[in-house]
Design an enzyme around this catalytic site. Structure first.
Site, PDB file in Angstrom:
ATOM      1  CE  LYS A 113      58.201 -53.920 -10.900  1.00  0.00           C
ATOM      2  NZ  LYS A 113      56.888 -53.575 -11.475  1.00  0.00           N
ATOM      3  CE  LYS A 199      62.811 -57.694 -16.679  1.00  0.00           C
ATOM      4  NZ  LYS A 199      61.394 -57.762 -16.414  1.00  0.00           N
ATOM      5  CE  LYS A 202      57.731 -50.446 -20.310  1.00  0.00           C
ATOM      6  NZ  LYS A 202      56.365 -50.666 -19.844  1.00  0.00           N
TER       7      LYS A 202
HETATM    8  P1  AMP Z   1      56.598 -54.449 -18.467  1.00  0.00           P
HETATM    9  O1  AMP Z   1      57.588 -53.577 -19.145  1.00  0.00           O
HETATM   10  O2  AMP Z   1      57.145 -54.988 -17.194  1.00  0.00           O
HETATM   11  O3  AMP Z   1      55.231 -53.865 -18.362  1.00  0.00           O
HETATM   12  O4  AMP Z   1      56.465 -55.737 -19.398  1.00  0.00           O
HETATM   13  C1  AMP Z   1      55.597 -55.854 -20.503  1.00  0.00           C
HETATM   14  C2  AMP Z   1      55.805 -57.168 -21.204  1.00  0.00           C
HETATM   15  O5  AMP Z   1      57.106 -57.235 -21.761  1.00  0.00           O
HETATM   16  C3  AMP Z   1      55.684 -58.405 -20.292  1.00  0.00           C
HETATM   17  O6  AMP Z   1      55.054 -59.448 -20.994  1.00  0.00           O
HETATM   18  C4  AMP Z   1      57.107 -58.752 -19.989  1.00  0.00           C
HETATM   19  O7  AMP Z   1      57.280 -60.107 -19.694  1.00  0.00           O
HETATM   20  C5  AMP Z   1      57.799 -58.381 -21.284  1.00  0.00           C
HETATM   21  N1  AMP Z   1      59.191 -57.989 -21.040  1.00  0.00           N
HETATM   22  C6  AMP Z   1      59.642 -56.971 -20.276  1.00  0.00           C
HETATM   23  N2  AMP Z   1      60.983 -56.898 -20.284  1.00  0.00           N
HETATM   24  C7  AMP Z   1      61.411 -57.921 -21.084  1.00  0.00           C
HETATM   25  C8  AMP Z   1      62.718 -58.381 -21.515  1.00  0.00           C
HETATM   26  N3  AMP Z   1      63.839 -57.788 -21.139  1.00  0.00           N
HETATM   27  N4  AMP Z   1      62.744 -59.443 -22.340  1.00  0.00           N
HETATM   28  C9  AMP Z   1      61.614 -60.053 -22.749  1.00  0.00           C
HETATM   29  N5  AMP Z   1      60.374 -59.664 -22.389  1.00  0.00           N
HETATM   30  C10 AMP Z   1      60.263 -58.620 -21.572  1.00  0.00           C
END
Ligand code: AMP
Ligand code: TRP
Length: 333
Positions: A113, A199, A202
């Site tokens: 990041k 991956k 967002k």
């Molecule tokens: P975040 O969007 O970073 O706040 O992630 C929220 C949750 O979603 C966390 O538990 C991440 O590990 C999971 N997560 C985010 N992106 C992915 C992805 N591409 N595949 C699987 N899990 C994800």
């Protein structure tokens, strides 16, 4: 015997995508009856990169509402907003002072990041995993269900807790419970639709790289139509074919079929035949969530009540832990 405790959270930065759902929330829903669950919307984490104050509150409502729409049940689970419980910030400070700086500098997500932020990296971005450790440790969580990408942060949380207990508590009477990560293999890492080696995220600038939980059927159709594939005939779960592997996995999850069954069904298929199947399964999987979401968002007062009750329940647990920590550190409590 009392139930084991789970804590997890998602940042309110826009909408959720199917990676968040399959990697995280869907597992929470499945497990919730067996545990005592705390799910927070981690809004303090959302300001570790430049953010827009005009949408933070709206995004916080969206995530809380999506928790409910995805099936988080208040009978088993507490839903709350991280910034409503001030112990999170306070414990983060205390842990800042008991954790070596170089533990944070090693974090892969920070490095990734930070590169994206260029000159603008905030102290908060480096400190992000400490706040996450505070989130987890305040609730004496036994298990923390997250996607694969959060594994390193969980290991750090354990190291922080172990070190704190060693320095400031006795073996018989530890201050922190040592949490375990809970990472499901299936769906643990949903990949980008534009690049099967990256991956789904967002923060990817291209909307076409991800399917959001609130995407319309037309949008889902368009994104799947445009997604990256490969020129090999016949589809298979081949690790050498990242796009194919990812899309088949999504299909297997949304159509509720085992990988073996999907492998058989798709072995002789081309993309032209497969894509409509995946589109249909995805739309079918997301429609009930979208309907529930609309229903909840129409009733704003309801969500406020849920979050107020959540705050009260969370505070009771978190404040007691904070008191234990301060007392161990020698503060006058
Ligand atoms: P975040 O969007 O970073 O706040 O992630 C929220 C949750 O979603 C966390 O538990 C991440 O590990 C999971 N997560 C985010 N992106 C992915 C992805 N591409 N595949 C699987 N899990 C994800
Ligand atoms: N860092 C997590 C993510 O980006 C979000 C998060 C913050 C979290 N605090 C947490 C996840 C506590 C689990 C437990 O996905």
């Amino acid at each position: 015997m009392s139930k084991k405790r789970i804590l997890s959270g998602v940042q309110p930065t826009g909408n959720l995508h199917i990676g968040n759902y399959l990697g995280a929330i869907r597992n929470w829903v499945e497990m919730q009856p067996q545990y005592d669950n705390f799910f927070c919307v981690v809004d303090l984490h959302a300001i570790t990169v430049p953010h827009n104050p005009e949408v933070l509150a709206k995004d916080t409502y969206t995530i809380a509402s999506l928790y409910l729409a995805c099936g988080i049940d208040l009978q088993y689970s507490t839903i709350f907003v991280q910034s409503h419980v001030s112990s999170h910030s306070e414990l983060a400070w205390l842990l800042n002072c008991t954790t070596p700086l170089n533990w944070l500098e090693r974090m892969i997500q920070f490095k990734e990041k930070a590169i994206k932020q260029g000159e603008n990296v905030s102290v908060g971005l480096l400190d992000y995993p400490i706040l996450m450790a505070a989130d987890i440790l305040l609730y004496d969580a036994d298990q923390v269900p997250v996607g694969e990408d959060q594994k390193q942060h969980l290991e750090l949380t354990r190291d922080i807790a172990i070190r704190f207990n060693d320095k400031f508590a006795s073996e018989e009477n530890p201050v922190f419970k040592i949490p375990e990560p809970l990472i499901k293999k299936e769906g643990a890492r949903v990949m980008s639709l534009s690049d099967g080696t990256k991956k789904m995220s967002k923060s990817d600038p291209s909307e076409l790289s991800r399917i959001s939980l609130l995407d319309s059927p037309e949008m889902i159709k368009k994104k799947i139509k445009k997604c990256k594939t490969d020129p090999v005939m016949g589809l298979s779960f081949d690790p050498q074919r990242p796009e194919c592997n990812n899309l088949l996995t999504l299909y297997s999850i949304f159509s509720n079929q085992t990988k073996e069954k999907v492998a058989l069904e798709c072995a002789d298929m081309g993309w032209g035949k497969f894509k409509p199947l995946l589109t249909e399964a995805t739309i079918e999987g997301l429609t009930p969530i979208q309907e529930k979401y609309e229903e909840i968002m129409r009733e704003k007062g309801y969500l406020d009540t849920v979050l107020k009750e959540g705050k009260e329940k969370a505070e009771m647990v978190a404040n007691a832990t904070l008191k234990r920590v301060k007392s161990a550190l020698g503060f006058l409590v």
